[in-house]
Write a protein that holds these residues in place. Structure first.
Motif, PDB file in Angstrom:
ATOM      1  N   ALA A   1      39.274  67.400  67.185  1.00 44.11           N
ATOM      2  CA  ALA A   1      40.675  67.021  67.025  1.00 44.11           C
ATOM      3  C   ALA A   1      41.595  68.167  67.403  1.00 44.11           C
ATOM      4  CB  ALA A   1      40.954  66.593  65.593  1.00 44.11           C
ATOM      5  N   VAL A   2      42.664  67.804  68.052  1.00 46.94           N
ATOM      6  CA  VAL A   2      43.782  68.714  68.286  1.00 46.94           C
ATOM      7  C   VAL A   2      44.854  68.284  67.296  1.00 46.94           C
ATOM      8  CG1 VAL A   2      45.553  69.454  69.906  1.00 46.94           C
ATOM      9  CG2 VAL A   2      43.225  69.030  70.714  1.00 46.94           C
ATOM     10  N   ILE A   3      45.323  69.229  66.502  1.00 48.95           N
ATOM     11  CA  ILE A   3      46.372  68.942  65.532  1.00 48.95           C
ATOM     12  C   ILE A   3      47.683  69.443  66.120  1.00 48.95           C
ATOM     13  CG2 ILE A   3      47.153  69.205  63.159  1.00 48.95           C
ATOM     14  CD1 ILE A   3      44.322  67.906  63.495  1.00 48.95           C
ATOM     15  N   GLU A   4      48.532  68.502  66.497  1.00 46.68           N
ATOM     16  CA  GLU A   4      49.837  68.841  67.072  1.00 46.68           C
ATOM     17  C   GLU A   4      50.837  69.067  65.941  1.00 46.68           C
ATOM     18  OE1 GLU A   4      50.883  65.454  69.405  1.00 46.68           O
ATOM     19  OE2 GLU A   4      49.554  66.013  71.050  1.00 46.68           O
TER      20      GLU A   4
ATOM     21  N   SER B   1      35.633  74.067  61.444  1.00 48.02           N
ATOM     22  CA  SER B   1      36.814  74.595  62.136  1.00 48.02           C
ATOM     23  C   SER B   1      36.599  74.657  63.646  1.00 48.02           C
ATOM     24  CB  SER B   1      37.190  75.974  61.596  1.00 48.02           C
ATOM     25  OG  SER B   1      36.140  76.897  61.811  1.00 48.02           O
ATOM     26  N   ALA B   2      35.355  74.689  64.088  1.00 43.90           N
ATOM     27  CA  ALA B   2      35.057  74.712  65.521  1.00 43.90           C
ATOM     28  C   ALA B   2      35.454  73.398  66.198  1.00 43.90           C
ATOM     29  CB  ALA B   2      33.570  74.984  65.746  1.00 43.90           C
ATOM     30  N   ARG B   3      35.634  72.350  65.402  1.00 44.42           N
ATOM     31  CA  ARG B   3      36.013  71.035  65.945  1.00 44.42           C
ATOM     32  C   ARG B   3      37.514  70.804  65.929  1.00 44.42           C
ATOM     33  NH1 ARG B   3      33.318  67.414  62.102  1.00 44.42           N
ATOM     34  NH2 ARG B   3      34.472  65.823  63.212  1.00 44.42           N
ATOM     35  N   LEU B   4      38.289  71.804  65.491  1.00 43.05           N
ATOM     36  CA  LEU B   4      39.731  71.628  65.318  1.00 43.05           C
ATOM     37  C   LEU B   4      40.508  72.686  66.088  1.00 43.05           C
ATOM     38  CD1 LEU B   4      39.594  71.160  61.453  1.00 43.05           C
ATOM     39  CD2 LEU B   4      39.765  69.342  63.172  1.00 43.05           C
ATOM     40  N   ARG B   5      41.647  72.274  66.641  1.00 41.08           N
ATOM     41  CA  ARG B   5      42.512  73.212  67.354  1.00 41.08           C
ATOM     42  C   ARG B   5      43.959  72.859  67.071  1.00 41.08           C
ATOM     43  NH1 ARG B   5      44.794  73.312  72.734  1.00 41.08           N
ATOM     44  NH2 ARG B   5      43.741  71.358  73.175  1.00 41.08           N
ATOM     45  N   ALA B   6      44.766  73.877  66.828  1.00 42.37           N
ATOM     46  CA  ALA B   6      46.202  73.677  66.588  1.00 42.37           C
ATOM     47  C   ALA B   6      46.957  73.753  67.909  1.00 42.37           C
ATOM     48  CB  ALA B   6      46.727  74.743  65.631  1.00 42.37           C
ATOM     49  N   LEU B   7      47.946  72.888  68.053  1.00 42.48           N
ATOM     50  CA  LEU B   7      48.823  72.894  69.220  1.00 42.48           C
ATOM     51  C   LEU B   7      50.266  72.811  68.727  1.00 42.48           C
ATOM     52  CD1 LEU B   7      49.256  72.801  72.287  1.00 42.48           C
ATOM     53  CD2 LEU B   7      48.979  70.324  72.156  1.00 42.48           C
ATOM     54  N   PRO B   8      50.950  73.956  68.622  1.00 46.42           N
ATOM     55  CA  PRO B   8      52.345  73.932  68.154  1.00 46.42           C
ATOM     56  C   PRO B   8      53.279  73.477  69.276  1.00 46.42           C
ATOM     57  CG  PRO B   8      51.647  76.191  68.563  1.00 46.42           C
ATOM     58  CD  PRO B   8      50.455  75.309  68.817  1.00 46.42           C
ATOM     59  N   LEU B   9      54.031  72.419  69.016  1.00 51.25           N
ATOM     60  CA  LEU B   9      54.930  71.876  70.036  1.00 51.25           C
ATOM     61  C   LEU B   9      56.406  72.078  69.703  1.00 51.25           C
ATOM     62  CD1 LEU B   9      52.949  68.620  70.775  1.00 51.25           C
ATOM     63  CD2 LEU B   9      53.147  70.634  72.238  1.00 51.25           C
ATOM     64  N   GLY B  10      56.702  72.609  68.531  1.00 49.84           N
ATOM     65  CA  GLY B  10      58.094  72.840  68.166  1.00 49.84           C
ATOM     66  C   GLY B  10      58.879  71.545  68.153  1.00 49.84           C
ATOM     67  N   LYS B  11      60.063  71.598  68.747  1.00 47.22           N
ATOM     68  CA  LYS B  11      60.948  70.427  68.749  1.00 47.22           C
ATOM     69  C   LYS B  11      60.903  69.653  70.069  1.00 47.22           C
ATOM     70  CE  LYS B  11      64.874  73.403  69.924  1.00 47.22           C
ATOM     71  NZ  LYS B  11      66.179  73.870  69.479  1.00 47.22           N
TER      72      LYS B  11
ATOM     73  N   ASN C   1      60.689  63.869  62.406  1.00 48.34           N
ATOM     74  CA  ASN C   1      60.221  64.807  63.414  1.00 48.34           C
ATOM     75  C   ASN C   1      59.432  65.979  62.836  1.00 48.34           C
ATOM     76  OD1 ASN C   1      61.244  63.326  65.563  1.00 48.34           O
ATOM     77  ND2 ASN C   1      63.264  64.219  65.317  1.00 48.34           N
ATOM     78  N   ARG C   2      59.496  66.188  61.531  1.00 51.10           N
ATOM     79  CA  ARG C   2      58.692  67.227  60.875  1.00 51.10           C
ATOM     80  C   ARG C   2      57.341  66.604  60.554  1.00 51.10           C
ATOM     81  NH1 ARG C   2      63.046  67.339  56.760  1.00 51.10           N
ATOM     82  NH2 ARG C   2      64.805  68.236  57.869  1.00 51.10           N
ATOM     83  N   ARG C   3      56.358  66.856  61.410  1.00 49.20           N
ATOM     84  CA  ARG C   3      55.093  66.158  61.236  1.00 49.20           C
ATOM     85  C   ARG C   3      53.953  66.903  61.926  1.00 49.20           C
ATOM     86  NH1 ARG C   3      57.494  64.508  65.765  1.00 49.20           N
ATOM     87  NH2 ARG C   3      56.254  63.675  67.477  1.00 49.20           N
ATOM     88  N   ALA C   4      52.740  66.476  61.602  1.00 51.24           N
ATOM     89  CA  ALA C   4      51.539  66.913  62.304  1.00 51.24           C
ATOM     90  C   ALA C   4      50.828  65.647  62.760  1.00 51.24           C
ATOM     91  CB  ALA C   4      50.646  67.744  61.402  1.00 51.24           C
ATOM     92  N   VAL C   5      50.355  65.655  63.978  1.00 48.06           N
ATOM     93  CA  VAL C   5      49.675  64.503  64.562  1.00 48.06           C
ATOM     94  C   VAL C   5      48.258  64.924  64.934  1.00 48.06           C
ATOM     95  CG1 VAL C   5      49.679  62.862  66.482  1.00 48.06           C
ATOM     96  CG2 VAL C   5      51.845  63.598  65.462  1.00 48.06           C
ATOM     97  N   SER C   6      47.280  64.144  64.505  1.00 45.32           N
ATOM     98  CA  SER C   6      45.889  64.412  64.830  1.00 45.32           C
ATOM     99  C   SER C   6      45.487  63.590  66.044  1.00 45.32           C
ATOM    100  CB  SER C   6      44.978  64.051  63.659  1.00 45.32           C
ATOM    101  OG  SER C   6      45.353  64.779  62.519  1.00 45.32           O
ATOM    102  N   VAL C   7      45.046  64.267  67.094  1.00 42.30           N
ATOM    103  CA  VAL C   7      44.613  63.601  68.312  1.00 42.30           C
ATOM    104  C   VAL C   7      43.100  63.787  68.403  1.00 42.30           C
ATOM    105  CG1 VAL C   7      44.839  63.473  70.816  1.00 42.30           C
ATOM    106  CG2 VAL C   7      46.829  64.101  69.409  1.00 42.30           C
TER     107      VAL C   7
END
Length: 81
Positions: free
Chosen positions: A5-8, A42-52, A68-74
């Protein structure tokens, strides 16, 4: 274990771009910490900060800011590249 998962991380339009990217990174990392505490590797997860940059609600009101204040799991099959 078949998925990664990528956590946006997302933020509202208030504040500078740099501030919102940092805030969205903290938001995404909080979700990752939550998942790791519950046994997800944790090896299966990655953070992707997208800001606004990718709002789902566009207006200058608290109701939109809150959306708009959220985290999305892809999720994706297999390992992260």
């Amino acid at each position: 274990t078949d998925y990664s998962a990528v956590i946006e991380g997302h933020a509202d339009e208030q504040g500078t771009s740099a501030y919102n990217v940092a805030l969205s990174a903290r938001r995404a990392n909080s979700v990752i910490e939550f998942l790791v505490e519950r046994g997800v590797s944790s090896a299966r997860l990655r953070a992707l900060p997208l800001g606004k940059e990718r709002p789902i609600a566009i207006c200058s009101q608290e109701s939109c800011y809150a959306q708009n204040r959220r985290a999305v799991s892809v999720l994706s099959a297999g390992n992260l590249s």
